[in-house]
Design a protein around this motif. Sequence first.
Motif, PDB file in Angstrom:
ATOM      1  N   TRP A  50       2.062  38.274  21.222  1.00 27.04           N
ATOM      2  CA  TRP A  50       2.716  38.184  19.920  1.00 27.04           C
ATOM      3  C   TRP A  50       3.132  36.728  19.723  1.00 27.04           C
ATOM      4  O   TRP A  50       3.915  36.194  20.489  1.00 27.04           O
ATOM      5  N   GLU A  52       4.279  33.685  16.709  1.00 31.55           N
ATOM      6  CA  GLU A  52       4.793  33.464  15.361  1.00 31.55           C
ATOM      7  C   GLU A  52       4.309  32.111  14.883  1.00 31.55           C
ATOM      8  O   GLU A  52       4.480  31.099  15.557  1.00 31.55           O
ATOM      9  N   HIS A  57       3.332  36.574  11.662  1.00 28.90           N
ATOM     10  CA  HIS A  57       3.426  37.035  13.046  1.00 28.90           C
ATOM     11  C   HIS A  57       2.041  37.576  13.392  1.00 28.90           C
ATOM     12  O   HIS A  57       1.487  38.382  12.633  1.00 28.90           O
ATOM     13  N   ARG A  79      10.415  48.827   9.903  1.00 30.93           N
ATOM     14  CA  ARG A  79       9.815  47.595  10.431  1.00 30.93           C
ATOM     15  C   ARG A  79       9.334  47.724  11.870  1.00 30.93           C
ATOM     16  O   ARG A  79       9.548  46.844  12.689  1.00 30.93           O
ATOM     17  N   ARG A 113       9.250  45.972  17.218  1.00 33.08           N
ATOM     18  CA  ARG A 113      10.214  45.868  16.119  1.00 33.08           C
ATOM     19  C   ARG A 113      10.001  44.520  15.446  1.00 33.08           C
ATOM     20  O   ARG A 113      10.096  43.478  16.083  1.00 33.08           O
ATOM     21  N   LEU A 114       9.671  44.568  14.153  1.00 35.63           N
ATOM     22  CA  LEU A 114       9.388  43.348  13.406  1.00 35.63           C
ATOM     23  C   LEU A 114      10.675  42.772  12.818  1.00 35.63           C
ATOM     24  O   LEU A 114      11.601  43.520  12.504  1.00 35.63           O
ATOM     25  N   PRO A 115      10.733  41.461  12.650  1.00 37.23           N
ATOM     26  CA  PRO A 115      11.923  40.857  12.038  1.00 37.23           C
ATOM     27  C   PRO A 115      12.010  41.192  10.553  1.00 37.23           C
ATOM     28  O   PRO A 115      11.067  41.738   9.968  1.00 37.23           O
ATOM     29  N   GLU A 116      13.121  40.841   9.950  1.00 33.39           N
ATOM     30  CA  GLU A 116      13.343  41.192   8.548  1.00 33.39           C
ATOM     31  C   GLU A 116      12.491  40.381   7.576  1.00 33.39           C
ATOM     32  O   GLU A 116      12.245  40.830   6.460  1.00 33.39           O
ATOM     33  N   ASN A 117      12.029  39.225   7.970  1.00 30.02           N
ATOM     34  CA  ASN A 117      11.325  38.331   7.044  1.00 30.02           C
ATOM     35  C   ASN A 117       9.812  38.578   7.009  1.00 30.02           C
ATOM     36  O   ASN A 117       9.039  37.647   6.965  1.00 30.02           O
ATOM     37  N   VAL A 118       9.363  39.828   7.000  1.00 30.14           N
ATOM     38  CA  VAL A 118       7.929  40.119   6.960  1.00 30.14           C
ATOM     39  C   VAL A 118       7.571  40.899   5.700  1.00 30.14           C
ATOM     40  O   VAL A 118       8.401  41.591   5.120  1.00 30.14           O
ATOM     41  N   LYS A 138       4.651  36.521   6.742  1.00 33.09           N
ATOM     42  CA  LYS A 138       6.096  36.328   6.581  1.00 33.09           C
ATOM     43  C   LYS A 138       6.445  36.252   5.096  1.00 33.09           C
ATOM     44  O   LYS A 138       5.679  35.720   4.297  1.00 33.09           O
ATOM     45  N   VAL A 141      11.436  32.652   2.855  1.00 33.99           N
ATOM     46  CA  VAL A 141      12.881  32.700   3.036  1.00 33.99           C
ATOM     47  C   VAL A 141      13.520  32.214   1.748  1.00 33.99           C
ATOM     48  O   VAL A 141      13.245  31.098   1.291  1.00 33.99           O
TER      49      VAL A 141
END
Length: 153
Positions: A50, A52, A57, A79, A113-118, A138, A141
Amino acid sequence: MSLIPSFFGNRSSVCDPFSLDVWDPFWNFPSRSSSLSRESSAIVDTRVDWKETPEAHVFKADLPGMKKEEVKVEVEDNRVLKISGERHVEEEEKKETWHRVERSSGKFSRWFRLPENVKMEEVKASMENGVLTVTVPKAEVKKPDVKAIEISG
């Protein structure tokens, strides 16, 4: 005379320092079931990288010998990226003799678990030469709005 005590099992009756047969302390260790151990080995053997990048990602999974129809890629609402599938065991014919079986088989499943910014709705997957590539773009932001306030007085 053996270098390994007999309570570990009589693996060899000849002391050969150049033997390639390495002692395994878990040899003959009781397992819950052979199908479970085969299935868990398929899970463990599914390697995933994985990384980034500034744009996305990127997940890369080694799935040698598998077809894209045998692999499932899912994204859940919370997510979670799920990569799953099943490796099938080759059928054994009566006129064939297997000397070694090392490739794992069974079901495999990996969750991330993916981050919030996807951007969950723009996930793409491709498979080439036994490597599954999943790209999760992504989201930009959002920069906070800055408003200058005039100072009175």
